[in-house]
Design a protein around this motif. Sequence first.
Motif, mmCIF file in Angstrom:
data_model
loop_
_atom_site.group_PDB
_atom_site.id
_atom_site.type_symbol
_atom_site.label_atom_id
_atom_site.label_comp_id
_atom_site.label_asym_id
_atom_site.label_seq_id
_atom_site.Cartn_x
_atom_site.Cartn_y
_atom_site.Cartn_z
ATOM 1 N N ALA A 131 66.325 -75.193 39.059
ATOM 2 C CA ALA A 131 64.966 -75.738 39.141
ATOM 3 C C ALA A 131 64.761 -76.846 38.112
ATOM 4 O O ALA A 131 64.110 -77.855 38.396
ATOM 5 N N GLU A 168 56.522 -77.957 42.009
ATOM 6 C CA GLU A 168 56.858 -76.624 42.518
ATOM 7 C C GLU A 168 58.121 -76.079 41.861
ATOM 8 O O GLU A 168 58.190 -74.898 41.498
ATOM 9 N N PHE A 169 59.128 -76.911 41.685
ATOM 10 C CA PHE A 169 60.347 -76.452 41.019
ATOM 11 C C PHE A 169 60.071 -76.079 39.562
ATOM 12 O O PHE A 169 60.661 -75.127 39.044
ATOM 13 N N ILE A 172 58.664 -72.654 39.629
ATOM 14 C CA ILE A 172 59.696 -71.658 39.931
ATOM 15 C C ILE A 172 60.551 -71.388 38.698
ATOM 16 O O ILE A 172 60.822 -70.239 38.336
ATOM 17 N N GLY A 259 58.075 -73.839 50.140
ATOM 18 C CA GLY A 259 58.244 -72.417 49.873
ATOM 19 C C GLY A 259 57.196 -71.541 50.524
ATOM 20 O O GLY A 259 57.263 -70.317 50.405
ATOM 21 N N GLY A 266 60.580 -68.388 45.492
ATOM 22 C CA GLY A 266 61.298 -69.629 45.228
ATOM 23 C C GLY A 266 62.750 -69.648 45.635
ATOM 24 O O GLY A 266 63.416 -70.671 45.491
#
Length: 300
Positions: A131, A168-169, A172, A259, A266
């Motif tokens: 990530a 988003e990563f 996660i 996701g 994730g």
Amino acid sequence: MTRTGDLLALGAAAGVIAGAAWLAAAADAGQRYEAGLVLGLVAGLSVALLRRFTRLPLGRRRPYTFALPRPAPDWRTPPPDPHGDPEALRPHAELRARLLSDAAALGGALRHSCALEPGLREELTAFATTASIQACNCVLHPAGDGPLGPDPAYDTAYALGELIAAVEFSRIGLRALEALVTGQPPVADPPCYFNPLHERGQARAVLAGTALAGAAEEVAVCHGCAQEPAPLLVPSAAGPVPYHESDAVDPRWRLLGYGAVVADSGAAMIAAAQDGFRAPPRSRGARADGAGKLGAKVSR
């Protein structure tokens, strides 16, 4: 190590130290300094090994403490709405990616000491590493530096899609590190399918398919979009369109709904980043491009 093993290790260490002391005492006057130095090193190393590999009370053990970087992200506050302008979201995405990059080394440090079971520890460590790399990659190129598109809006939409992926990563990866620090397994926390910048997808909705009558797919949505879908719009030559209908947005993120299509904390996004896109399980007859009617029916 067992109690018997502790005692045997203590006896062996005592024997080694006694032997070193005897050699030091038997040394000539000109070699006393070197002999004393060797004795000190042997004694220190023996005590250190006993503290590391036995449970003998050899001094107070200081527990290791780990903490996530500051300032800690406020995940309850949704990211700013860029209104189609990637540069409006870039500072937020870059900050999140930088926080994750600074903390990524925690995963390796906690790999063998976290209270979670070993398989989950390894998985979360891999999540944090992948990530972090992906989030940093997604914030590298400003609009205009992406793939050449058929119109100026293409690169803008591409850049916006990448920055949302970075956000988003980052979430996660930091959630994986938080689980390693606290020893509490993470729970599924998908984004809203219609707009990943909304509140998290705590509700479920069924998308009506347009290719075949009756085709449907359940996705995670925020409570607001469960009542009235408000999709994230990205630029196109024909005007703003929902991100999941834009060819400019990377198909890995678009078809996964960042996701929201599979609520697995994730794992699908990490797999897509590592191995390329893998189509998620879909209801029979659902459209391959993920574009359904914007109307949603909340599942009970």
